[in-house]
Motif scaffolding. Structure first.
Motif, PDB file in Angstrom:
ATOM      1  N   UNK A 265     -16.448 -21.034  56.299  1.00  0.00           N
ATOM      2  CA  UNK A 265     -15.432 -21.569  56.505  1.00  0.00           C
ATOM      3  C   UNK A 265     -14.990 -22.997  54.787  1.00  0.00           C
ATOM      4  N   UNK A 266     -14.583 -23.140  54.546  1.00  0.00           N
ATOM      5  CA  UNK A 266     -15.011 -23.883  52.903  1.00  0.00           C
ATOM      6  C   UNK A 266     -14.464 -24.823  53.504  1.00  0.00           C
ATOM      7  N   UNK A 267     -15.264 -26.732  53.576  1.00  0.00           N
ATOM      8  CA  UNK A 267     -15.080 -27.427  54.095  1.00  0.00           C
ATOM      9  C   UNK A 267     -15.447 -28.499  52.423  1.00  0.00           C
ATOM     10  N   UNK A 268     -14.762 -29.518  52.740  1.00  0.00           N
ATOM     11  CA  UNK A 268     -15.204 -30.324  51.715  1.00  0.00           C
ATOM     12  C   UNK A 268     -15.636 -31.182  51.798  1.00  0.00           C
ATOM     13  N   UNK A 269     -16.066 -31.647  50.370  1.00  0.00           N
ATOM     14  CA  UNK A 269     -17.506 -32.811  50.364  1.00  0.00           C
ATOM     15  C   UNK A 269     -17.918 -33.436  49.615  1.00  0.00           C
ATOM     16  N   UNK A 270     -18.568 -34.837  48.985  1.00  0.00           N
ATOM     17  CA  UNK A 270     -18.365 -35.983  47.614  1.00  0.00           C
ATOM     18  C   UNK A 270     -19.576 -35.947  47.109  1.00  0.00           C
ATOM     19  N   UNK A 271     -19.458 -35.471  45.625  1.00  0.00           N
ATOM     20  CA  UNK A 271     -20.994 -35.852  45.322  1.00  0.00           C
ATOM     21  C   UNK A 271     -20.609 -36.634  44.121  1.00  0.00           C
TER      22      UNK A 271
ATOM     23  N   UNK B 137     -22.279 -29.682  55.616  1.00  0.00           N
ATOM     24  CA  UNK B 137     -20.844 -30.319  56.654  1.00  0.00           C
ATOM     25  C   UNK B 137     -19.783 -30.167  56.005  1.00  0.00           C
ATOM     26  N   UNK B 138     -18.952 -30.447  56.567  1.00  0.00           N
ATOM     27  CA  UNK B 138     -17.090 -31.091  56.046  1.00  0.00           C
ATOM     28  C   UNK B 138     -17.156 -32.708  56.546  1.00  0.00           C
ATOM     29  N   UNK B 139     -16.997 -33.242  54.874  1.00  0.00           N
ATOM     30  CA  UNK B 139     -17.128 -34.801  54.236  1.00  0.00           C
ATOM     31  C   UNK B 139     -18.049 -35.332  54.501  1.00  0.00           C
ATOM     32  N   UNK B 140     -19.312 -34.377  53.928  1.00  0.00           N
ATOM     33  CA  UNK B 140     -20.688 -35.411  53.555  1.00  0.00           C
ATOM     34  C   UNK B 140     -20.445 -36.099  52.388  1.00  0.00           C
ATOM     35  N   UNK B 141     -21.540 -36.701  52.137  1.00  0.00           N
ATOM     36  CA  UNK B 141     -21.520 -38.084  51.718  1.00  0.00           C
ATOM     37  C   UNK B 141     -22.609 -37.688  50.595  1.00  0.00           C
ATOM     38  N   UNK B 142     -22.828 -37.059  49.949  1.00  0.00           N
ATOM     39  CA  UNK B 142     -23.850 -36.908  48.691  1.00  0.00           C
ATOM     40  C   UNK B 142     -24.043 -37.928  47.587  1.00  0.00           C
ATOM     41  N   UNK B 143     -24.980 -38.068  47.226  1.00  0.00           N
ATOM     42  CA  UNK B 143     -25.608 -38.550  46.452  1.00  0.00           C
ATOM     43  C   UNK B 143     -26.504 -38.815  45.430  1.00  0.00           C
ATOM     44  N   UNK B 144     -26.654 -38.929  44.305  1.00  0.00           N
ATOM     45  CA  UNK B 144     -27.280 -38.708  42.967  1.00  0.00           C
ATOM     46  C   UNK B 144     -28.456 -39.821  43.936  1.00  0.00           C
ATOM     47  N   UNK B 145     -30.133 -39.299  43.241  1.00  0.00           N
ATOM     48  CA  UNK B 145     -31.235 -40.039  43.384  1.00  0.00           C
ATOM     49  C   UNK B 145     -31.359 -40.446  42.633  1.00  0.00           C
ATOM     50  N   UNK B 146     -31.534 -41.738  42.763  1.00  0.00           N
ATOM     51  CA  UNK B 146     -32.368 -42.523  41.005  1.00  0.00           C
ATOM     52  C   UNK B 146     -33.765 -43.444  42.563  1.00  0.00           C
ATOM     53  N   UNK B 147     -35.332 -42.392  41.845  1.00  0.00           N
ATOM     54  CA  UNK B 147     -36.242 -43.334  42.777  1.00  0.00           C
ATOM     55  C   UNK B 147     -35.827 -42.756  43.920  1.00  0.00           C
ATOM     56  N   UNK B 148     -35.440 -44.289  44.541  1.00  0.00           N
ATOM     57  CA  UNK B 148     -35.558 -43.706  46.483  1.00  0.00           C
ATOM     58  C   UNK B 148     -34.202 -44.269  46.798  1.00  0.00           C
TER      59      UNK B 148
END
Lengths: 524, 108
Positions: free
Chosen positions: B17-23, B88-99
């Motif tokens: 199932x295709x879901x959307x998330x943000x990068x 998961x649908x709607x996940x908020x995924x962000x680049x990590x800088x340090x911690x």
């Protein structure tokens, strides 16, 4: 409250599951913890046919063996807890397990550690650049998650992992630009190397990576030749445009829990391992180790080691009497020792074996370039000439494997009771060209050859495991063992069958004088 | 990198199932339950984080949750191993800088 079990197994891979199954069959109640979301360890990434004999599940693909193991575990009531990381093993065989955000305590009357191994790394300039990945990572991405790890890949490491994963990369549709190893000779099975070489992948032995380039992601890699002191030889640099570099430079046992528990440990060339007896008993009564954590081998041996530990534990806890234990161990020991025979036996590790058990010279071309040279191939007993269609078995190293012997319905092929002997093609039995031997060979080293079908042509039937599958009538180029163009070829038959298990039999027509050279078909 | 549609041994890849998330705020799509890192690789994202002191890029290395090179900030939580964390649908995924997900956390 602390829950108690007869046996706590850490790791639901081939060794851990086998041990739990064996123990459960003897009446114990085992529980298996695994940190992953799915059981089976690395078995479900293994899409090649396994070596060995019937008892080792030879010619069955790894993921199918994994399915069988899971079925057997569930039939025997083995409880497997996933997403459960064992973080401690303490006095009194107490185990702490992290499940979600909770830490739970368990106590085992016995504990088996079957945590496997992790991949080694080598450092070079740019080794941390995104796009430099472990060979295991590549396997995980393509065979479990169905994505290509990269489009153009260079593989570092010519052990069986490097060879098998290179082939799998090509099956996934990636281009492998080169296979590189600092060692002067290929480390893995010659048959694995040969099936890559004939597709045209160049091998660079005595070479290693100078530098990987790319600011945010890999865009190239430079290799260079090494002298006998493993120093780069200036002027030998070669640069490849790639987006991925795979590293397959060995594995290290993940033995931390055993060390923490206070088991006697030893430092070996194969890593830091517990001191244990044949059935995995460590220096602490009731704590056992099986599989790669007790010394790197392969899944086939890990499964047998697991069974041995399971039986031993059943005896330790009084579920299996001494006589029954000894009988079972003897049976398993025999299966295990046959896997540890031949040119790649533990005692031959790193050594150059110059002659086969039959007294035939080892092909140095195979060890240094990945293929047996045309003028060497006829020395081996599986390579015979005959009128009419006949098998040509290009199996030139003594490895523990014998499915070809049982595959032939006519009994054309003989290995005998010594599992590492080279297969012999019997001259007095007529081949019917069914191709069962071609499909049964885990090393893809068997071809059917017919020298003369008239008009100056002959045929070569080869195992084919790529997509798109060529069609009858398709014209192309026949490649030699070295992956270089040999002559024009036309596909005249493609056979697929459930019995062949996804290995297709492709028959190509080539000129008669090329039937002993042409070993792969490349579409035009 | 592309998805493998049909494999010579494994056959057709399962249709999830295709879901959307943000990068980093950008909307991307992936298959529900696959590792976050798989969806990112398909979208061409190779850098998951930057190291604290030298601001060097890091991406997936082991793909089985051992090496922690692929950690990112997921739903506000740093150090999430994206190679073993299901999408998961709607996940908020962000680049990590340090911690953390703050760029100044990883400066020279």
């Amino acid at each position: 409250m602390i829950k108690r079990y007869d046996l706590i197994v850490v790791g639901a891979g081939p060794a851990g599951l086998s041990a739990a199954i064996e123990a459960a069959k003897n009446g114990l109640k085992p529980i298996v913890f695994d940190e992953n979301a799915k059981p089976g360890g690395q078995l479900f990434k293994q899409i090649h046919k396994f070596f060995g004999s019937k008892e080792h599940k030879a010619k069955i693909r790894g993921f199918n063996i994994g399915d069988e193991l899971l079925r057997e575990a569930s039939e025997n009531g083995v409880e497997v807890v996933l997403n459960a990381t064992v973080i401690g093993l303490y006095d009194g065989k107490e185990v702490t397990v992290k499940i979600g955000e909770e830490i739970l305590h368990y106590k085992g009357d016995s504990v088996l550690i079957a945590t496997g191994a992790s991949e080694n790394m080598v450092t070079f300039k740019g080794w941390t650049t995104p796009g430099v990945i472990g060979a295991g990572a590549a396997q995980t991405m393509m065979n479990l998650h169905h994505i290509k790890p990269g489009n153009k890949v260079l593989m570092l490491g010519s052990g069986n992992v490097g060879l098998v994963v290179s082939y799998q990369l090509m099956q996934a549709g990636c281009e492998v630009v080169a296979l590189v190893d600092a060692a002067p000779r290929i480390g893995g099975y010659g048959v694995h190397a040969a099936k890559i070489a004939r597709c045209g992948v160049p091998f660079y032995l005595s070479h290693t990576i100078v530098e990987v380039t790319g600011a945010e992601a890999v865009n190239g890699v430079t290799i260079a030749k090494l002298d006998e002191n493993f120093k780069f030889i200036e002027g030998t640099e070669k640069t490849f445009e790639v987006d991925t570099v795979c590293v397959a430079v060995g594995l290290s046992p993940m033995s931390q829990l055993l060390k923490q528990a206070g088991c006697e440990m030893k430092d070996t060339p194969g890593g830091f391992v517990p001191v244990c007896d044949d059935s995995g008993a460590t220096s602490i009564p009731g704590i056992y180790a099986a599989g790669d954590v007790a010394g790197i081998e392969e899944a086939s041996s890990a499964m047998i080691e697991g069974r041995m530990s399971g039986a031993r534990i059943a005896n330790y806890l009084g579920y299996l009497d001494e006589d029954a234990l000894q009988a079972r161990l003897a049976e398993l020991e025999q299966a295990l020792s046959s896997l540890r025979k031949g040119m790649f036996a533990p005692e031959n590790r790193g050594k150059l074996v110059t002659k086969t058990e039959e007294g035939i010279d080892t092909s140095m071309s195979l060890l240094e370039k990945g293929y047996v040279a045309d003028d060497e191939i006829e020395k081996y007993p599986g390579v015979t000439k005959g009128s009419g269609v006949h098998p040509v078995i290009e199996c030139t190293q003594n490895i523990p494997c014998n499915p070809c012997q049982d595959a032939c319905p006519k009994g054309c092929i003989s290995i005998g009771s010594n599992i590492t002997s080279l297969p012999v093609v019997k001259g007095d039995v007529a081949c019917i060209g069914c191709g069962m031997c071609v499909a049964s060979c885990s090393g893809q080293a068997i071809f059917l050859v017919e020298d003369d079908i008239g008009d100056g042509y002959g045929t070569v039937t080869l195992p084919y495991e790529f997509l798109p599958l060529p069609e009858v009538g398709q014209k192309g180029i026949a490649l030699g063992r070295d992956g270089k163009e040999v002559c024009k070829a036309e596909v005249i038959n493609v056979r697929s069958s459930t019995a062949f298990d996804h290995t297709h039999l492709l028959t190509m027509k080539v000129s008669t004088d090329m039937v002993m050279k042409a070993r792969f078909f490349k579409a035009e | 990198m592309e998805r493998i549609q049909t494999h010579p041994i494994l056959g057709d890849s399962p249709k999830g199932k295709l879901v959307s998330f943000t990068y980093d705020g950008q909307v991307l799509q992936g298959i529900e339950g696959e590792p976050i890192s798989a969806a990112l690789r398909v979208a061409g994202v190779m850098t998951h984080r930057y190291t604290k002191k030298r601001h060097e890029p890091r991406g997936v290395f082991c793909a089985i949750g051992r090496c922690t090179d692929c950690v990112m900030v997921v739903n506000g939580m740093p150090n999430i191993r994206t190679c073993i964390t299901p999408l998961e649908e709607g996940m908020d995924v962000r680049t990590q800088y340090g911690a953390s997900d703050k760029r100044e956390e990883a400066t020279l």
